[in-house]
Write an enzyme that holds these catalytic residues in place. Structure first.
Site, PDB file in Angstrom:
ATOM      1  N   CYS B 136       6.910  -6.883  -7.995  1.00  0.00           N
ATOM      2  CA  CYS B 136       5.795  -7.776  -8.382  1.00  0.00           C
ATOM      3  C   CYS B 136       6.513  -9.299  -8.633  1.00  0.00           C
ATOM      4  O   CYS B 136       5.446 -10.460  -8.769  1.00  0.00           O
ATOM      5  CB  CYS B 136       5.109  -7.817  -9.668  1.00  0.00           C
ATOM      6  SG  CYS B 136       4.848  -5.730 -10.186  1.00  0.00           S
ATOM      7  N   HIS B 276       0.255 -13.186  -9.930  1.00  0.00           N
ATOM      8  CA  HIS B 276       0.510 -11.860  -9.039  1.00  0.00           C
ATOM      9  C   HIS B 276      -0.454 -10.791  -9.592  1.00  0.00           C
ATOM     10  O   HIS B 276      -1.222 -10.825 -10.722  1.00  0.00           O
ATOM     11  CB  HIS B 276       1.534 -10.843 -10.071  1.00  0.00           C
ATOM     12  CG  HIS B 276       1.654  -9.176  -9.498  1.00  0.00           C
ATOM     13  ND1 HIS B 276       1.241  -9.181  -7.930  1.00  0.00           N
ATOM     14  CD2 HIS B 276       1.948  -8.593 -10.671  1.00  0.00           C
ATOM     15  CE1 HIS B 276       1.485  -7.934  -8.336  1.00  0.00           C
ATOM     16  NE2 HIS B 276       2.344  -7.514 -10.080  1.00  0.00           N
ATOM     17  N   ASN B 306      -3.247  -3.796  -6.634  1.00  0.00           N
ATOM     18  CA  ASN B 306      -2.166  -4.862  -7.186  1.00  0.00           C
ATOM     19  C   ASN B 306      -1.472  -4.242  -5.700  1.00  0.00           C
ATOM     20  O   ASN B 306      -0.756  -3.190  -5.327  1.00  0.00           O
ATOM     21  CB  ASN B 306      -2.250  -4.137  -8.260  1.00  0.00           C
ATOM     22  CG  ASN B 306      -0.502  -4.607  -8.663  1.00  0.00           C
ATOM     23  OD1 ASN B 306       0.769  -4.655  -7.607  1.00  0.00           O
ATOM     24  ND2 ASN B 306       0.619  -4.304  -9.944  1.00  0.00           N
TER      25      ASN B 306
END
Lengths: 74, 360
Positions: B136, B276, B306
């Site tokens: 991430c 993010h 994600n």
């Protein structure tokens, strides 16, 4: 505690009148999603971040309130 | 007070640096590649039930995501993106001096996937190529490394980011099965005199490693963890959602504030905050905590899930593509998560030559 109780009622999808210190979290879907929501709620209401693992051990709303008092006092 | 006390320590730098900065580095373009297999939330209802799915979606905000087909890898996605980017910029293969591949899902354990990609893309033998194992936070770390390579003398650097998290998830774990999407991104950076410095803030807390982890596949035998349900195999990604959530709320607002302070700016002086895309509920909460209008922090997790270190470039090639290619922008990219690892990069950008999303 009213905004906090209202938030809890929303998380557990119950009437706000049902939220009391004796409200049993573990019989109301006290899963990781509810824990995440409660972390955010505590941050919103008290500007304090509690640990997910400690929060997960709470059984009653009174446990959560005790955790919040501890965080606020720290 | 003695005179000595007024003198700086012999080995201390003359002045404390105001954070990390790299000047003369220009971001020229970004291309993102998505696999073509789209999964809607309805596709998960048979397994988790409509309510089970709805509960997760209420928090994550993911409506659909794209997953690789059998045999397709992160490097395949990055290859398609990089090839298009090189063509759009008209960069000759021998003008690229560096390739950085940031991923948790390389083709093999060794060699570095970056080496394989150097050959596949036809880059010259003078091109340095290496992998970086981050998720991430990986876009910001990649920008940092690519900028340093340029600062050190490289003319042009390709930064490749991505993951196929769909291959890591436990299909019986609804929290992760519904959250992640796959994507690969390519960003082009080059030396350019006079470009304002990029401000970086980077950090790590490995104490959180066990809360977001694929325990197997390395060389240390996995430690049994009672928090992992019996359905979890060693090659599955385990996520302790509550812990990761409180980490993010603790780290990210501070990270944004520190980066702004280093640059001497206020929040309303940045045109876009590229968080993010971790989880819609978390992002909204962070944006609210920062006191920024929601529109300033674009969100596309609903459409792609994600996508690990590709999420920030994916935001650039979708929601921000038009603005980034037509007007100068000051943006802050903020990555945070697995590690725990985090970073922010504040850049003042001229219009990009391309910002595109492709199907791979």
């Amino acid at each position: 505690m009213s905004a906090f109780y209202e938030g809890l009622a929303e998380i557990f999808e119950v009437d706000v009148k049902e939220i009391t210190p004796q409200f049993d979290l573990t019989s109301h879907n006290w899963d990781s999603l509810a824990i995440i929501s409660t972390i955010a709620l505590i941050d919103e209401c008290y500007n304090k971040l509690v640990d997910g693992s400690v929060l997960a051990q709470c059984v009653f709303v009174s446990d959560v309130e005790a955790l919040v008092r501890l965080a606020v006092a720290a | 007070m003695t005179v000595a006390a007024l003198q700086p320590a012999r080995n201390a730098p003359a002045a404390a640096p105001k954070g990390l900065t790299v000047a003369n580095v220009r971001l020229r373009g970004v291309v993102t590649a998505l696999p073509s297999r789209r999964l809607d939330n309805a596709d998960f209802e048979a397994q988790f039930g409509p309510e089970g799915v709805a509960d997760v979606v209420k928090i994550t905000g993911v409506e659909h995501r794209y997953w690789v087909k059998d045999g397709q890898t992160t490097s395949d996605l990055c290859f398609v993106a990089a090839q298009r980017l090189l063509a759009r910029l008209d960069w000759a293969p021998d003008s690229v001096d560096g390739l950085v591949f940031v991923s948790h899902t390389p083709d093999q354990r060794c060699p570095a996937t970056a080496c394989v990609l150097q050959s596949r893309l036809g880059l010259s033998a003078r091109c340095q190529a290496f992998d970086v194992v981050l998720g991430c936070s990986g876009y910001v770390y990649g920008l940092w490394l690519a900028s340093l390579l340029i600062h050190g003398g490289c003319r042009r650097v390709l930064l490749l980011n991505g993951d196929t998290s769909s291959l890591l998830i436990n299909p019986e774990d609804r929290a992760t099965a519904l959250l992640f999407g796959d994507a690969g991104a390519a960003s082009a950076l080059e030396h350019s005199e006079g470009v304002p410095p990029i401000h970086f803030v980077l950090g790590t807390d490995g104490g959180g490693a066990r809360n977001l982890i694929v325990a197997g596949g390395g060389f240390r035998p996995p430690t049994p963890d009672p928090r992992r349900a019996s359905t979890f195999a060693d090659h599955h990604l385990f996520m302790e959602g509550g812990e990761v959530f409180s980490f993010a709320l603790r780290a990210v607002p501070k990270l944004v504030q520190e980066t702004l302070a280093n640059a001497g700016l206020e929040g309303d002086q940045i045109d876009a905050l590229l968080l993010h895309q971790a989880n819609r509920f978390m992002q909204r909460h962070i944006v609210k905590k920062l006191g920024l209008p929601e529109a300033r922090a674009p969100m596309n997790i609903d459409r792609y899930g994600n996508t690990s270190s590709a999420s920030i470039p994916l935001l650039m090639t979708t929601d921000l593509a038009t603005r980034l290619t037509t007007e100068p922008m000051r943006i802050m990219s903020v990555g945070f998560g697995i590690g725990y690892s985090w970073g922010a990069a504040l850049m003042t950008l001229d219009p990009l030559s391309c910002a595109e999303t492709l199907a791979a």
